[in-house]
Design a protein around this motif. Structure first.
Motif, PDB file in Angstrom:
ATOM      1  N   ARG A 239       0.842  -1.210   0.000  1.00 33.55           N
ATOM      2  CA  ARG A 239       0.000   0.000   0.000  1.00 33.55           C
ATOM      3  C   ARG A 239       0.869   1.249   0.000  1.00 33.55           C
ATOM      4  N   GLN A 240       1.943   1.221   0.786  1.00 31.93           N
ATOM      5  CA  GLN A 240       2.797   2.402   0.870  1.00 31.93           C
ATOM      6  C   GLN A 240       3.493   2.686  -0.458  1.00 31.93           C
ATOM      7  N   ARG A 241       3.916   1.652  -1.127  1.00 33.12           N
ATOM      8  CA  ARG A 241       4.571   1.855  -2.415  1.00 33.12           C
ATOM      9  C   ARG A 241       3.582   2.304  -3.498  1.00 33.12           C
ATOM     10  N   VAL A 242       2.344   1.809  -3.435  1.00 32.54           N
ATOM     11  CA  VAL A 242       1.324   2.275  -4.377  1.00 32.54           C
ATOM     12  C   VAL A 242       1.042   3.750  -4.156  1.00 32.54           C
ATOM     13  N   ARG A 243       0.977   4.185  -2.893  1.00 34.53           N
ATOM     14  CA  ARG A 243       0.757   5.609  -2.609  1.00 34.53           C
ATOM     15  C   ARG A 243       1.902   6.455  -3.160  1.00 34.53           C
ATOM     16  N   LEU A 244       3.127   5.977  -3.007  1.00 33.50           N
ATOM     17  CA  LEU A 244       4.276   6.714  -3.523  1.00 33.50           C
ATOM     18  C   LEU A 244       4.231   6.769  -5.047  1.00 33.50           C
ATOM     19  N   ALA A 245       3.880   5.648  -5.681  1.00 32.22           N
ATOM     20  CA  ALA A 245       3.786   5.634  -7.144  1.00 32.22           C
ATOM     21  C   ALA A 245       2.710   6.599  -7.621  1.00 32.22           C
ATOM     22  N   ARG A 246       1.596   6.667  -6.922  1.00 30.92           N
ATOM     23  CA  ARG A 246       0.526   7.596  -7.300  1.00 30.92           C
ATOM     24  C   ARG A 246       1.021   9.038  -7.222  1.00 30.92           C
ATOM     25  N   ALA A 247       1.812   9.357  -6.194  1.00 31.69           N
ATOM     26  CA  ALA A 247       2.356  10.704  -6.077  1.00 31.69           C
ATOM     27  C   ALA A 247       3.326  11.010  -7.217  1.00 31.69           C
ATOM     28  N   LEU A 248       4.089  10.003  -7.627  1.00 32.10           N
ATOM     29  CA  LEU A 248       5.043  10.218  -8.715  1.00 32.10           C
ATOM     30  C   LEU A 248       4.335  10.393 -10.060  1.00 32.10           C
ATOM     31  N   VAL A 249       3.182   9.778 -10.236  1.00 33.48           N
ATOM     32  CA  VAL A 249       2.398   9.997 -11.457  1.00 33.48           C
ATOM     33  C   VAL A 249       2.018  11.466 -11.585  1.00 33.48           C
ATOM     34  N   ALA A 250       1.634  12.080 -10.450  1.00 30.11           N
ATOM     35  CA  ALA A 250       1.245  13.490 -10.473  1.00 30.11           C
ATOM     36  C   ALA A 250       2.409  14.392 -10.863  1.00 30.11           C
ATOM     37  N   ASP A 251       3.639  13.950 -10.562  1.00 34.42           N
ATOM     38  CA  ASP A 251       4.853  14.691 -10.908  1.00 34.42           C
ATOM     39  C   ASP A 251       4.742  16.165 -10.534  1.00 34.42           C
ATOM     40  N   PRO A 252       4.518  16.469  -9.254  1.00 38.47           N
ATOM     41  CA  PRO A 252       4.355  17.871  -8.854  1.00 38.47           C
ATOM     42  C   PRO A 252       5.682  18.620  -8.877  1.00 38.47           C
ATOM     43  N   GLU A 253       5.574  19.912  -8.947  1.00 39.37           N
ATOM     44  CA  GLU A 253       6.787  20.735  -8.880  1.00 39.37           C
ATOM     45  C   GLU A 253       7.472  20.553  -7.534  1.00 39.37           C
ATOM     46  N   ILE A 254       6.669  20.471  -6.464  1.00 41.03           N
ATOM     47  CA  ILE A 254       7.198  20.268  -5.109  1.00 41.03           C
ATOM     48  C   ILE A 254       6.472  19.071  -4.508  1.00 41.03           C
ATOM     49  N   LEU A 255       7.233  18.051  -4.097  1.00 39.48           N
ATOM     50  CA  LEU A 255       6.673  16.864  -3.466  1.00 39.48           C
ATOM     51  C   LEU A 255       7.095  16.834  -2.008  1.00 39.48           C
ATOM     52  N   LEU A 256       6.125  16.744  -1.119  1.00 38.47           N
ATOM     53  CA  LEU A 256       6.378  16.639   0.322  1.00 38.47           C
ATOM     54  C   LEU A 256       5.888  15.262   0.762  1.00 38.47           C
TER      55      LEU A 256
ATOM     56  N   GLN B  71      16.988   5.187  -3.350  1.00 34.75           N
ATOM     57  CA  GLN B  71      17.867   5.419  -4.494  1.00 34.75           C
ATOM     58  C   GLN B  71      17.063   5.811  -5.733  1.00 34.75           C
ATOM     59  N   ARG B  72      15.971   5.086  -5.995  1.00 39.03           N
ATOM     60  CA  ARG B  72      15.186   5.348  -7.202  1.00 39.03           C
ATOM     61  C   ARG B  72      14.357   6.622  -7.075  1.00 39.03           C
ATOM     62  N   LEU B  73      13.911   6.946  -5.877  1.00 37.21           N
ATOM     63  CA  LEU B  73      13.160   8.182  -5.684  1.00 37.21           C
ATOM     64  C   LEU B  73      14.028   9.390  -6.000  1.00 37.21           C
ATOM     65  N   ARG B  74      15.272   9.340  -5.576  1.00 36.78           N
ATOM     66  CA  ARG B  74      16.173  10.457  -5.879  1.00 36.78           C
ATOM     67  C   ARG B  74      16.356  10.604  -7.390  1.00 36.78           C
ATOM     68  N   ALA B  75      16.502   9.476  -8.076  1.00 34.59           N
ATOM     69  CA  ALA B  75      16.688   9.539  -9.530  1.00 34.59           C
ATOM     70  C   ALA B  75      15.415  10.035 -10.215  1.00 34.59           C
ATOM     71  N   ALA B  76      14.257   9.568  -9.745  1.00 37.35           N
ATOM     72  CA  ALA B  76      12.997   9.961 -10.369  1.00 37.35           C
ATOM     73  C   ALA B  76      12.704  11.439 -10.175  1.00 37.35           C
ATOM     74  N   ARG B  77      13.155  12.010  -9.058  1.00 37.79           N
ATOM     75  CA  ARG B  77      12.870  13.411  -8.749  1.00 37.79           C
ATOM     76  C   ARG B  77      14.072  14.313  -9.025  1.00 37.79           C
ATOM     77  N   GLU B  78      15.009  13.858  -9.818  1.00 37.25           N
ATOM     78  CA  GLU B  78      16.205  14.650 -10.130  1.00 37.25           C
ATOM     79  C   GLU B  78      15.797  16.002 -10.723  1.00 37.25           C
ATOM     80  N   GLY B  79      16.290  17.084 -10.123  1.00 36.44           N
ATOM     81  CA  GLY B  79      15.984  18.425 -10.586  1.00 36.44           C
ATOM     82  C   GLY B  79      14.648  18.973 -10.106  1.00 36.44           C
ATOM     83  N   ARG B  80      13.899  18.194  -9.355  1.00 40.37           N
ATOM     84  CA  ARG B  80      12.609  18.626  -8.833  1.00 40.37           C
ATOM     85  C   ARG B  80      12.730  18.797  -7.312  1.00 40.37           C
TER      86      ARG B  80
END
Length: 579
Positions: free
Chosen positions: A469-486, A504-513
């Motif tokens: 469930r926690q990983r699905v919630r994180l994936a849903r947030a990454l789909v939104a690709d917000p300018e600022i993710l908290l 490790q992958r979250l840092r790569a996915a949010r590189e520059g954001r």
């Protein structure tokens, strides 16, 4: 009756009784029809003794059988017509009750949607459940006073008028009986409102606790706290039961009076009529009519007591609905546009600063402090946060929500296909889904489901594990690709191996954001550009994870998972930990 898409209207929230009256006015035509049918129905009930007395005095006693047959036929016709009216009365009042039920549900649900993210911060889940399960039905049941109540009052007046033509003393007893019963029952109604209000309050608290226990039972069991919480719940449930007994005591008295007072009323009037008949002041037919009239009155008189009970409970339930629908959503008075370019978020209360394009981690001695900072940065609480120098609460809320996303690790998951769950407002293609699922290390979830992305997910993800469930919630947030993710504790339910890969992958996915995470896991903190250590809600130190480990004993104690954790993190790279 109101349909699923109709506007329920704006409720009158000036009091419980006014809310009930608003429900009546919303269906004024149906309410008036129910009252009219009920009036005719109950008046015809009172006509039955009159027709019976005429059959006796004008047909049976003088031996006039044609007259007897005529009055008997009239009696049968009135009875048959009244039976049909009874059916129509019940149908109409059922529609009145169901309209009030659905209308109240729509009012509550519409306001819950209007509150949005402020809902869980303003009212507990137990309160909403109690309103939906109990209060709505109580409110709709109280509206029975509309039809039968008006009809009973009309029948009472008609019978009193008929009795005047028979005997003034009997009519006087009937007219004075109702005010006397109101004086007797009135104090009980006021007491019922007080005890019922307290009972409903405690019921809402206990219902909320049940929901919390259901969600955290596995954690409590693992920590060994199940017995302690069970004992506390037992004590609270016993107090609720004791309060329920107090409500039941008042209710039993009202129900006893609802049966006993009309019976006593019938006995007094019958005794008086029998004495008058023995003295020759009234005829035998009139004696039968008086007995019939008072027998008819037993029903409306008992109804008055029961309806007083129902209305008292309805007022209490309506007050709870009003208290909910008068909760205000987050204020939105912003008139200044958000910064056009990525800018820093700054919370002066805590000293937290989130620079644009960077990954910042909050490590707090108390998790509640980190959550409070995120609430202020995401504008879910009163805030003095600035965004690029502009006060956050001066920016329209829609712009804030479009560019700043708070990803709570306990955010709701609605039932539906996994693809819909990830996409939010719309479907996502396989490529996007694959990208975000890989970033959240959630590929195994799709592989383990029979229909992949089209597999059905239960409400709140009950057919998934806590980590899934926690990983699905994180994936849903990454789909939104917000300018600022908290992101609040995005890896708290994961094992160390999975947690390291997610970090490790979250840092790569949010590189520059711009990204902020709250965590005390060294596997997550080691990937942050900047780690801020919060002590008592204030930034006590800042730097990289390794710098803080070397120079801040308090931070080292917070994040170390065992005695050798700090030393291991100094000598082992995160990539090695992943392997």
């Amino acid at each position: 009756m109101i349909n699923a898409y109709e506007d329920p209207g704006t409720p009158d929230c000036r009091g419980g009784a006014r809310y009930l009256w608003w429900l009546v006015k919303q269906q004024a035509g149906r309410s008036a029809l129910g009252s009219l049918i009920s009036c005719v129905w109950m008046v015809l009930l009172a006509a039955t003794p009159y027709l019976l007395s005429r059959a006796i005095d004008e047909g049976l006693e003088p031996g006039d059988y044609p007259a007897l047959a005529g009055w008997t036929a009239a009696l049968f016709g009135v009875g048959a017509f009244n039976a049909w009216l009874s059916i129509m009365r019940h149908r109409t009042m059922t529609r009145v009750r169901m309209d009030a039920n659905f209308r109240t549900v729509k009012v509550v649900m519409a306001h819950a949607v209007r509150l949005g993210a402020a809902l869980p911060r303003r009212v507990g889940a137990g309160e909403v459940v109690t309103i939906g399960v109990g209060d709505v039905n109580t409110i709709s049941s109280s509206l029975t006073v509309i039809g039968p109540g008006v009809g009973a009052f009309a029948a009472y007046l008609v019978v009193a008028g008929l009795l005047v033509s028979v005997s003034l003393p009997i009519a006087a007893v009937v007219l004075l009986g109702m005010p006397l019963m109101a004086v007797i029952v009135g104090p009980l109604m006021r007491r019922l409102q007080g005890t019922e209000t307290e009972y409903r309050e405690r019921q809402g608290v206990l219902t909320a606790r049940i929901a919390d226990l259901a969600g955290g039972l596995r954690v409590l069991n693992g920590l060994g706290g199940k017995g302690l919480v069970a004992d506390a719940f037992h004590r609270d449930s016993q107090r609720l039961r004791a309060q329920g007994y107090r409500v039941g005591a008042v209710t039993s008295w009202m129900q006893a009076l609802g049966v006993g007072l009309p019976t006593l009323f019938l006995a007094v009037v019958t005794w008086l009529a029998a004495r008058l008949a023995a003295q020759g002041a009234i005829t035998v037919g009139e004696l039968v009519a008086v007995y019939g009239y008072v027998t008819v009155l037993v029903r409306p008189v008992s109804y008055f007591v029961d309806w007083g009970y129902e209305v008292s409970r309805g007022v209490v339930a309506a007050r709870r609905v009003i208290r909910f629908v008068t909760l205000e959503p987050l204020p939105d008075h912003g008139t200044t546009d958000a910064p056009a370019e990525p800018c820093a978020l700054h919370d002066p209360e805590s000293g937290v600063r989130v620079p644009p394009g960077r990954l910042v981690a909050l490590a707090a001695d108390r998790p509640a402090d980190a959550a409070a900072v995120v609430d202020r940065l995401g504008r879910y609480a009163p805030t003095a946060v600035t965004w690029g120098g502009t006060p956050l609460d001066a920016i329209p809320l829609a712009q804030v929500r479009a560019r700043i996303l708070v990803a709570d690790h306990e955010a709701d998951l609605f039932a539906g296909r996994l693809r819909e769950l990830l996409g939010g407002h719309g479907d996502i293609d396989d490529a996007t889904a694959g990208r975000v699922l890989r970033a959240a290390v959630a590929e195994d979830i799709v592989q383990g489901l029979s229909d992949g992305l089209d597999s059905a997910i239960d409400a709140q993800g009950r057919n998934l594990s806590g980590g899934q469930r926690q990983r699905v919630r994180l994936a849903r947030a990454l789909v939104a690709d917000p300018e600022i993710l908290l992101a609040v504790e995005p890896t708290s339910a994961l094992d160390a191996h999975t947690e390291a890969r997610v970090a490790q992958r979250l840092r790569a996915a949010r590189e520059g954001r711009t990204t902020l995470v709250t965590s005390t896991s060294p596997l997550v903190l080691d990937h942050a550009d900047t780690v801020l250590h919060l002590v008592d809600g204030k930034v006590a130190a800042g730097g990289t994870h390794r710098e803080l480990l070397a120079g801040e004993p308090g931070y080292r104690a917070l994040v170390a998972r065992d005695a050798g954790e700090a030393e291991d993190m100094d000598n082992t790279t995160t990539e090695e930990a992943v392997r």
